[in-house]
Enzyme design. Sequence first.
Site, short mmCIF file in Angstrom:
data_model
loop_
_atom_site.label_atom_id
_atom_site.label_comp_id
_atom_site.label_asym_id
_atom_site.label_seq_id
_atom_site.Cartn_x
_atom_site.Cartn_y
_atom_site.Cartn_z
N GLU A 43 0.84 -1.20 0.00
CA GLU A 43 0.00 0.00 0.00
C GLU A 43 0.87 1.24 0.00
O GLU A 43 1.83 1.33 0.77
CB GLU A 43 -0.88 0.10 1.27
CG GLU A 43 -2.04 -0.82 1.38
CD GLU A 43 -2.83 -0.59 2.67
OE1 GLU A 43 -2.89 0.58 3.14
OE2 GLU A 43 -3.37 -1.57 3.21
N GLU A 97 -14.32 5.21 -1.14
CA GLU A 97 -15.23 4.27 -0.49
C GLU A 97 -16.01 4.99 0.60
O GLU A 97 -15.44 5.41 1.61
CB GLU A 97 -14.42 3.10 0.09
CG GLU A 97 -13.69 2.28 -0.96
CD GLU A 97 -12.69 1.31 -0.36
OE1 GLU A 97 -13.12 0.36 0.32
OE2 GLU A 97 -11.48 1.52 -0.57
N LYS A 124 -16.11 3.96 4.57
CA LYS A 124 -14.93 4.08 5.41
C LYS A 124 -15.13 5.25 6.37
O LYS A 124 -16.09 6.02 6.26
CB LYS A 124 -13.67 4.28 4.56
CG LYS A 124 -13.43 3.11 3.60
CD LYS A 124 -12.01 3.04 3.12
CE LYS A 124 -11.14 2.38 4.17
NZ LYS A 124 -9.82 2.03 3.64
N GLU A 160 -9.91 9.10 4.80
CA GLU A 160 -10.10 7.68 4.48
C GLU A 160 -11.04 7.46 3.30
O GLU A 160 -10.92 6.49 2.58
CB GLU A 160 -10.64 6.94 5.71
CG GLU A 160 -9.59 6.61 6.74
CD GLU A 160 -8.68 5.48 6.31
OE1 GLU A 160 -9.18 4.38 6.04
OE2 GLU A 160 -7.46 5.71 6.21
#
Length: 298
Positions: free
Chosen positions: A219, A271, A274, A279
């Site tokens: 990541e 997203e 999240k 985030e």
Amino acid sequence: MADAGGEGIGVNYGTKGNNLPTPEQVVGLYKSRNIGKLRLFDPNPNVLNALHGSGIQVIVGTTNIVPHAGSVTFRCVSIGNEIIPSDVAQYIAPAMQNVDRALKAAQVTAPVSTAVSMSVMGPSPRPSVGVFSDVAAPTMSAVISFLAANSYPLLLNAYPYYAYDPKYMKLDYVLLNSTTVIVHDGNLGYTNMLHAMVDTVYTAMEKVGGQKVEVVLSETGWPSGGGPAVATVEYAKIHNNNAVRLAANPNGTPKRPGKGLETYLFAMFNENLKNEGTEQHYGLYYPDMNEVYHVDFP
């Protein structure tokens, strides 16, 4: 299927959104952009089914993968994500051994690893003095011993964004955007923080018998909104395009030259389930599959 090897660029496929495209659409998007690697946090059967025959290499968390092993290329199986250090960290190395045995018994060829963040590191002001923290060191020693014995890689989540301190660092260094050396460390020079982070981990691994263990950058990324002033679309675009460029560079890191740094950007989509804030803003794409910003994949 045999695991595919090493270099190149991938993108994390997170599914914490209630408005995301279907897995089939997502796999089609990966293929249309020539993204040959994907990281999946859980063995979602719908996603794995969509990946059948795609040729995309997959890092997957936990291990309900045997039904898919003939049709999906598993780059790596990750036992836990950022579990070290924690009160269950001691179970990671034995779990890795058990899963490795089970995969081999099922004739599935895939490296077994775990994903760690920079929180496993002790105070390491420069890469050449990298050391695991006192609390993480016993677990990391066991993990590295297993990886070294099997020639498996360590998965590393590393974000210059979180380490940025404007009082002490040039933004270009953190955005991977400098072409000149900013940090000198003995006879090695660093133009960017990402390589410095990775080489710090390499140094720490060498001290516990991991001289030949490879780091896969599982990541890295930069938020395009939802937080501080540096969380912008423009900075995210700069950082992630530079991360792709570094991954494609066969020179690797200063400490481990000669091989590109396999890198997975975080993440494919914004997203909405999240935590609020940055985030929700790590995606290269909106859920409608329009780009947040453009990344040049080789």
